[in-house]
Design an enzyme around this catalytic site. Structure first.
Site, mmCIF file in Angstrom:
data_model
loop_
_atom_site.group_PDB
_atom_site.id
_atom_site.type_symbol
_atom_site.label_atom_id
_atom_site.label_comp_id
_atom_site.label_asym_id
_atom_site.label_seq_id
_atom_site.Cartn_x
_atom_site.Cartn_y
_atom_site.Cartn_z
ATOM 1 C CG HIS A 1 -0.286 0.070 2.724
ATOM 2 N ND1 HIS A 1 -0.164 -0.912 3.211
ATOM 3 C CD2 HIS A 1 -0.059 0.951 3.450
ATOM 4 C CE1 HIS A 1 0.614 -0.616 4.513
ATOM 5 N NE2 HIS A 1 0.319 0.753 4.650
ATOM 6 C CG ASP B 1 0.278 -4.257 2.507
ATOM 7 O OD1 ASP B 1 -0.170 -3.671 3.722
ATOM 8 O OD2 ASP B 1 0.632 -3.572 1.735
ATOM 9 C CB SER C 1 2.933 1.114 6.357
ATOM 10 O OG SER C 1 1.691 0.957 7.142
ATOM 11 C CB SER D 1 0.519 -5.546 6.555
ATOM 12 O OG SER D 1 -0.866 -5.206 6.047
#
Length: 342
Positions: free
Chosen positions: A180, A207, A289, A304
């Site tokens: 992401h 991810d 992240s 994630s």
């Protein structure tokens, strides 16, 4: 860590090194005050010598007594800060961008110009007649940044994430992070310098993503511990549930917990469901992240997401953290990558 380095480098006791390190802030402030009192036309600057003494340079011998009376070592030099600053401006005017580094060496009381070894003669010719200049040749490449480690901040499109692990695709340096973070193929930067551009990403479902790494950076096989040191990456593994595990990230730094469950599915909302994640109890928050997870010296995965209340991890509210990471083995396999190790 600083004191241990100093003790080893200078061949002194650890106690003596600690005393010197503790004194340095006071000495630095004192030197600045004394320079200000003398003015830029009467001093060439101050520094700490090899014995840890504060040295204040003076252009006029008459000022030496005042320096000594304030507890510093006085050293008479030829050039003042004012003169050295003017010399720097002249050097820059003559060379333009034809140098690798340029600045005042307060100990040598000169302006030092570093250029590629092949350009030394040309540079000396260009600076002929200019006093107080030292030209140094080098075969090294001076880059805007030297090293980048797992867990450090990466920025893109006004957002921030964390770098996961440095790796290679064939012989090409790359790094991995969360999918992401790489969504939309953004270009990543660090400290305003381009790191690289997303080459591939998978989100949702998975991810993970990987990015190129520009030649301005060296991707080190290590992770930032956020205490002034790093942990070497020796390889990767898939730690058992119940294993102690730690992670690195730009927001919460180095935090630890336990592996709680594997093969988890998480619904991040808006139809974004990610499967195959591992749940752990280390604290992570926004910006972490993509950051790396480690068991000992072995890579486990990249962050994630996780449960938060008011933007904070659950431990702040007396609950066990719920954080999810993408296992690293799947990432390496998906893109044919090899971890950078050290």
């Amino acid at each position: 860590m600083t004191a241990r380095f100093l003790a080893k480098d200078r061949g002194i006791s650890l106690a003596a090194a600690r005393a010197r390190v503790a004194a340095e802030p006071r000495q630095t402030a004192q030197g600045a005050r004394m320079e200000s009192g003398l003015g830029s036309s009467r001093t060439g600057g101050s520094y700490l010598d090899g014995q840890g003494r504060l040295v204040v340079t003076v252009v006029r011998t008459a000022d030496a007594g005042s320096v000594r009376s304030q507890g510093a070592v006085a050293r008479v030099v030829t050039r003042s800060t004012q003169q050295l600053d003017a010399t720097q401006r002249t050097v820059r005017s003559r060379l333009g961008t034809g140098f690798s580094a340029l600045g005042t060496d307060v100990v040598a009381n000169t302006v030092t110009v570093t250029v590629p070894a092949a350009d030394v003669a040309r540079t000396r010719t260009a600076l002929r007649g200019l006093g107080g200049v030292k030209v140094v040749g080098t075969t090294a490449r001076i880059s805007p940044q030297a090293n980048v480690y797992g867990g450090q901040q990466i920025a893109f499109n006004g957002y921030v994430c964390s770098l996961g692990f440095n790796a290679r695709r064939g012989s090409t340096p790359v790094f991995i992070t969360a999918g992401h973070c790489g969504e939309g193929y953004p270009t990543f930067t660090r400290n305003g310098i381009t790191l690289g551009r997303t080459q591939a990403y998978s989100f949702p479902g998975n991810d993970y993503a990987y990015s190129s790494l520009t030649s301005s950076w060296t991707g080190v096989g290590a992770v930032d511990l956020y205490n002034g040191s790093v942990r070497a990456v020796k390889g990767s593994s898939n730690a058992a549930v119940g294993s102690a595990i730690c992670k690195s990230g730009r927001t919460t730094g180095w935090t630890c917990g336990y592996v709680r469950a594997k093969n988890q599915q998480v619904n991040y909302g808006g139809g974004d469901v990610v499967s195959g994640l591992t749940r752990a109890s280390a604290c992570t928050e926004g910006g972490d992240s993509g950051g790396p997870w480690m068991v000992g010296n072995y890579a486990q995965g990249v962050t994630s997401g996780g449960a938060m209340i008011n933007g904070r991890c659950l431990q702040v509210y007396g609950q066990e953290n719920q954080t999810y990471f993408q296992p690293v083995g799947e990432i390496l396999s998906a893109y044919g990558l090899t971890l950078a190790t050290s």
